[in-house]
Design an enzyme around this catalytic site. Sequence first.
Site, PDB file in Angstrom:
ATOM      1  N   GLY A   1       0.884  -1.072  -0.010  1.00  0.00           N
ATOM      2  CA  GLY A   1       0.032   0.062   0.095  1.00  0.00           C
ATOM      3  C   GLY A   1       1.091   1.142  -0.049  1.00  0.00           C
TER       4      GLY A   1
ATOM      5  N   GLY B   1       2.657   3.878   1.471  1.00  0.00           N
ATOM      6  CA  GLY B   1       3.364   3.912   2.559  1.00  0.00           C
ATOM      7  C   GLY B   1       3.721   5.278   2.894  1.00  0.00           C
ATOM      8  N   ARG B   2       4.238   5.732   1.802  1.00  0.00           N
ATOM      9  CA  ARG B   2       5.028   6.991   1.500  1.00  0.00           C
ATOM     10  C   ARG B   2       4.289   7.919   0.404  1.00  0.00           C
ATOM     11  NH1 ARG B   2      10.830   6.183  -1.287  1.00  0.00           N
ATOM     12  NH2 ARG B   2      10.043   4.536  -2.441  1.00  0.00           N
TER      13      ARG B   2
ATOM     14  N   LYS C   1       4.764  11.790  -3.487  1.00  0.00           N
ATOM     15  CA  LYS C   1       5.378  10.838  -2.694  1.00  0.00           C
ATOM     16  C   LYS C   1       6.406  11.582  -1.597  1.00  0.00           C
ATOM     17  CE  LYS C   1       8.618   7.430  -5.067  1.00  0.00           C
ATOM     18  NZ  LYS C   1       9.095   6.814  -6.053  1.00  0.00           N
TER      19      LYS C   1
ATOM     20  N   ASP D   1       9.024   5.693   7.625  1.00  0.00           N
ATOM     21  CA  ASP D   1       8.308   7.126   8.050  1.00  0.00           C
ATOM     22  C   ASP D   1       7.711   7.903   7.328  1.00  0.00           C
ATOM     23  OD1 ASP D   1      10.406   7.731   6.224  1.00  0.00           O
ATOM     24  OD2 ASP D   1      11.892   8.735   7.411  1.00  0.00           O
ATOM     25  N   GLY D   2       7.560   7.506   5.925  1.00  0.00           N
ATOM     26  CA  GLY D   2       6.593   8.105   5.158  1.00  0.00           C
ATOM     27  C   GLY D   2       7.097   9.100   4.220  1.00  0.00           C
TER      28      GLY D   2
ATOM     29  N   ARG E   1       3.643  13.382  -8.556  1.00  0.00           N
ATOM     30  CA  ARG E   1       3.622  12.582  -9.559  1.00  0.00           C
ATOM     31  C   ARG E   1       2.472  12.313 -10.243  1.00  0.00           C
ATOM     32  NH1 ARG E   1       5.814   6.563  -7.954  1.00  0.00           N
ATOM     33  NH2 ARG E   1       3.810   6.173  -7.189  1.00  0.00           N
TER      34      ARG E   1
ATOM     35  N   ASP F   1       4.077  -4.919  -7.430  1.00  0.00           N
ATOM     36  CA  ASP F   1       3.545  -3.393  -7.183  1.00  0.00           C
ATOM     37  C   ASP F   1       4.137  -2.488  -7.839  1.00  0.00           C
ATOM     38  OD1 ASP F   1       5.800  -4.439  -5.249  1.00  0.00           O
ATOM     39  OD2 ASP F   1       5.648  -2.417  -4.363  1.00  0.00           O
TER      40      ASP F   1
ATOM     41  N   ASP G   1       7.860   4.200 -10.653  1.00  0.00           N
ATOM     42  CA  ASP G   1       8.698   3.977  -9.525  1.00  0.00           C
ATOM     43  C   ASP G   1      10.108   4.090  -9.622  1.00  0.00           C
ATOM     44  OD1 ASP G   1       8.997   3.929  -6.491  1.00  0.00           O
ATOM     45  OD2 ASP G   1       7.441   2.336  -6.644  1.00  0.00           O
TER      46      ASP G   1
END
Length: 492
Positions: free
Chosen positions: A88, A90-91, A111, A123-124, A175, A251, A261
Amino acid sequence: MPQPFRFDNSYARELDGFYVAWQPAKAPAPKLLHLNRALADELGLAQDARHPEAAAALFAGNLVPEGASPIAQAYAGHQFGVFSPQLGDGRALRLGEVGDRDGRRRDVAFKGSGRTPFSRGGDGKAGIGPMLREVLVGEGMHALGVPTTRALAVVATGEPVFRDTGMQPGAVLTRVASSHLRVGTFQFFAARNDVAKVRQLADYAIARHDPALAGTPEPYLGLLHAVARRQAALIAQWMNVGFIHGVMNTDNMTISGETIDYGPCAFMEAYDPGAVFSSIDQQGRYAYANQPPIARWNLARLAECLLPLIDDDADRSVAKAMEVIDGFPQWFDAALLRGQRSKLGLRTERPEDADLAMDWLALLESQQLDITLAWRRLADVAEGRDASLRDELVDRAAGDAWLERWKARCAAEDGDPADRARAMRSVNPLVIPRNHRVEEALEAAAEHDDLAPFERLLAALQRPYEAVPGAERYAEPAPREVTANYRTFCGT
Ligand code: AMP
Ligand code: MG
């Protein structure tokens, strides 16, 4: 803030249960480092939102604009072959969807905007190095004509982030993507045996990316086929420019066919099928030459998710899905050869072309030629200027033998040599995001607060096919020992 974009958030509206509504963390001292004005125009970003202070507040996530619907998306994924049922955003955080100038629906997402319910131990946050790196490599890929998510803005948060590689100023990247649907999004619900949700997601994906499939007899098989065709074309483009993604987890594979990514990715210099740069890819799972089979493996994971939708009969479903997965290598080979033919300056098709291209690559490998410059110099040879390429050859005889075959093949087509050379230069770039130039720009930005090298490099990357006076240094490969020791990191 008044609406900077005309949002229309179909994902949040239609896919309840596929995300968590969430807010970005506030940045203490946001400062705009980069805004992609051409992309802002495409998206219809309001003029008053482009003012450095307004843009900093908007793209740091400090002022969530009217009409946005920020969400963290749920997804799962195979990471280095190991399934993780819950990854998922997360950041990352999806701000919403915007209709662009051409009527296409585009996701706008952050992001590095802080922790979410999917952050696990992280820590995101993100550092400015990796975020500016995504701008350089992603925009470089876009200029090379490779489908990719785009970088709209980077804002420094005014807060440090701590990583194994040291402390860095924090940053948020904005993004833009055709969507953030991934193979892993399907896996999330398939792993929970929630067929209804997989179907709902597939219907959404079809409406968004393959609307012509809606209402056909086999829309879900059609979706698998469409994704496989897009990925075959995408990976072929990666291979033809020497791009190594570095972390092709499921992912990180899109349904749209865009590259996504930019973590530990890198461009190859001397041609080497085994090239790996990522520090965490110790087995070479995501090595350059493994990318096509890995894409197929990932598509097989998507197929597994779709099996219950493809046919009521389980065996028939598997057989139909297998036919698509088994088709991938041919689609990939055909896309690769299409690209190679135009890089070779060939306008017609002949059965011997695949061998000609393969032997060219074998020559690059045995002579350790830089993939980008070798292709580019072949255009000089097309005009009778053989020296630029021949001078690079250690084994002249082997090179000459191949060049004779290629020249004979070209001679079998009519056409003016200067036209051929021009056509070749329009598909064989001179400037790509070279690792040492990227690192040099990031170091200046992260350590010396100096964005000038980043801006100069970005400008060069935006005109990859032109020999721009003053930009020669961006075309040069790194010294061999630099490339041999180059390692990339995930940026997490
Ligand atoms: P990636 O390697 O970037 O594809 O990320 C894999 C997973 O790790 C995703 O679920 C990310 O959201 C999560 N992740 C990566 N970096 C961080 C971070 N700094 N904080 C929280 N989650 C992260
Ligand atoms: Mg990812």
